[in-house]
Design an enzyme around this catalytic site. Structure first.
Site, PDB file in Angstrom:
ATOM      1  N   GLU A 440      -5.085  27.190  -5.922  1.00  0.00           N
ATOM      2  CA  GLU A 440      -5.637  27.160  -4.732  1.00  0.00           C
ATOM      3  C   GLU A 440      -5.374  25.780  -3.792  1.00  0.00           C
ATOM      4  OE1 GLU A 440      -7.242  29.661  -4.265  1.00  0.00           O
ATOM      5  OE2 GLU A 440      -7.364  30.212  -6.391  1.00  0.00           O
ATOM      6  N   GLY A 441      -3.974  25.656  -3.822  1.00  0.00           N
ATOM      7  CA  GLY A 441      -3.593  24.522  -3.073  1.00  0.00           C
ATOM      8  C   GLY A 441      -3.293  23.421  -3.769  1.00  0.00           C
TER       9      GLY A 441
END
Length: 595
Positions: A440-441
């Site tokens: 998620e980054g």
């Protein structure tokens, strides 16, 4: 293997005494408003499920893993049965729209339950959480007809959901994606391409899976401005919502990973698969951020939940394990003392506790913001919540995953050699939590997002609002002066380093990239210091009022003191590193990397 006991007393402290969720619920619109007793009853039932149904499957999932054969994935023993019980009991629809079968409760209740699920069994919890993100995205961006077809069976738990972004040649650089979408006469699209690292992309826990896929419509602009978002079912769904033939979606393989073995991380191939456009064409990334932002907050909770689980295991072991003599002696009649009496073991345990309980404060603060974002009584309140959440989300995702990893490593260290072997379960926590700093980054991306889009882009307005709130609290608090002043010093430093970066980056193209991680950590340490000081004040008021839980509140005050004196000063180091600039990274020849 370690056991898990839901920390219900601390959950109640944070939710009700610190954040006042029951009062907050009365101010929301468009959702149920559970009182304190109802809140407690729901959380207690969630705790039972996590402790009794999910925790025993945690080691099972780690040891058996997911099995892939001929495009099909089999989840570990017990996973599918537990998922059915979870769905049948209504947990997947806790905060979902009643029009589609949900219960219409505030989103923050789902956050509280998800923490307990993740502490008990992170890998299992991802299946329902990913379905929940898909439900939220469809609820916001699908047309009414598509919502009627897809949402009821997803909320009921019969269908799952995923987020399909990553391709082999592009990780976080989504502008490079190649998956294509060809318009069809009936308004649908044929989606073709390959996605990788798709959590819960194929499994045997639901009869269908709705994949949310980023793709480029033929002829669309290059880069992120030409990306669209599509709902692509694993099994075709007709106009009445009934299942039909298999769609052109197949699982090419699953990854063999360091951790979260009970969750299938898949390569998914889309071969002219029927898909349905969500939102506007070429604005798919905007639509997908509904899912991405929700997932980033979920990941922050996964890490905080692991900090809690690791602390529980380490604390129990430290109370029981006898080694050497402590000063003062804990067992003068014995040749050695429990290791909890040793100063450095206390350092490790208190660090874990400060992260687990402080992380809970930050996670629930974000959850309260999500409530306001979706159910605020006015446009102004919803806009203010959106602005604050935009600032807090990268801090929560980045800082809590870094500290969750640190807490897991400390848990192993408390156990010593026993922590390094499988039977105690501490090494599984360390392996499982490691992914949270990546997916998620990555946390560098969180730092860049925080610094560039959330602080510098608006001239520091949103940050200034938060810092002003913290300063107002410090001025009005009755907390010990030396602790309040320590926090105030860091708040001033946060404000000053933000202004320095704004000015200095104009002459240094690499300064933002070189500073993003340290800026994220400085922000996180300071923000958690604010929450711990607030917690200490709440605890002191309860003690002064004659509470019969004196030990609990004393523990809060002492942990706050530990955090503000022992952990908050770490922010100073990150400020110092930022001020060294980027030359010590970028003005270096290739000789530095020669071997």
């Amino acid at each position: 293997m370690p056991s898990y006991t839901a920390p219900l007393r601390d959950i109640t402290f944070v939710a009700q005494e610190l954040l006042g969720l029951s009062r907050h619920y009365q101010q929301l619109t468009g959702c149920e408003a559970p009182d304190a007793a109802t809140f407690a009853a729901i959380v207690e039932e969630g705790a039972k499920f996590a402790e009794q149904q999910l925790a025993p499957l945690n080691a099972v999932g780690d040891q058996h893993g997911c099995q892939w054969q001929d495009g099909k994935v089999t989840t570990p023993p017990g996973f599918a049965d537990a998922y059915k019980r979870f769905a049948d009991n209504g947990w997947l629809g806790l905060d979902k729209n009643p029009a589609f079968g949900g219960q219409g409760l505030p989103p923050s209740l789902g956050f509280v339950n998800y923490e307990m699920v993740c502490s008990a069994n992170h890998a299992w919890g991802m299946y329902g959480n990913l379905a929940g993100g898909a439900i939220s995205t469809l609820s916001e961006h699908a047309d009414e007809a598509l919502q009627q077809r897809l949402l009821p069976p997803m909320i009921a738990g019969r269908w799952g959901g995923t987020m399909c972004l990553t391709e082999a040649h592009c990780g976080s650089d989504l502008g490079l994606l190649r998956t294509s979408a060809r318009p069809q006469a009936d308004g649908s699209y044929q989606v073709s391409g390959s996605k990788m690292f798709i959590s819960a992309g194929e499994h045997d826990m639901t009869e269908n899976i709705i994949h949310l896929v980023l793709a480029r419509i033929e002829g669309a602009p290059a880069g992120v401005k030409g990306i669209s978002l599509f709902a692509v079912p694993k099994i075709q769904v007709d106009a009445q919502g009934q299942l039909g033939e298999p769609n052109g979606v197949s699982c090419g393989s699953i990854e063999h990973k360091m951790g979260i073995h009970g969750n299938a991380t898949c390569v998914l191939n889309f071969d002219s698969a029927t898909g349905y456009l969500l939102g506007e064409a070429n604005r798919g990334l905007n639509a997908m951020f509904t899912y991405i932002n929700e997932s980033r907050l979920a990941v922050s909770q996964q890490a905080q939940a692991h900090a809690e689980a690791s602390f529980q295991g380490a604390l129990a072991y430290a109370r029981d394990r006898v080694q050497m003599r402590a000063t003062p002696r804990l067992r003068s009649d014995q040749p050695a003392d429990p290791i909890i009496g040793h100063a450095d073991v206390r350092r490790m345990l208190l660090t874990q506790k400060a992260y687990a309980e402080g992380g809970r404060m930050l996670a629930y603060t974000c959850a309260k913001g999500v409530d306001q974002l979706h159910h605020g009584a006015s446009v102004g309140l919803r806009e203010a919540a959106a602005r604050r959440l935009a600032l807090l989300t990268p801090i929560a995702k980045g800082f809590l995953t870094e500290t969750g990893n640190e807490a897991a490593q400390l848990g192993i260290q408390v156990f010593g050699g026993h922590g390094y072997i499988r039977e105690w379960g501490m090494e599984q926590i360390a392996r499982d939590v490691r992914i949270t700093a990546i997916y998620e980054g990555t946390n560098t991306i969180q730092g860049l997002d925080l610094l560039t889009r959330k602080v510098l882009a608006d001239g520091g307005e949103a940050l200034g609002e938060l810092l002003g709130e913290i300063e107002d609290f410090i001025q009005s608090t009755s907390a010990p002066v030396h602790l309040a002043q320590a926090l105030l010093k860091q708040v001033i430093a946060w404000r000053e380093i933000s202004a320095w970066l704004r000015d200095a980056s104009a002459g240094d193209a690499n300064l933002i990239g070189a500073s993003a991680y340290d800026y994220l950590m400085l922000s996180g340490y300071t923000l958690l210091g604010y929450l711990w000081l607030r917690a200490a004040c709440v605890a002191e008021r309860a003690r002064a009022a004659g509470s019969d839980e004196a030990a609990f509140y004393q523990g809060k005050r002492e942990t706050a003191r530990f955090y503000l004196q022992r952990l908050l000063p770490r922010a100073n180091l990150h400020e110092t590193l930022i001020r060294t600039g980027s030359n010590n990274l970028m003005d270096i020849s290739e000789a530095a990397f020669a071997r």
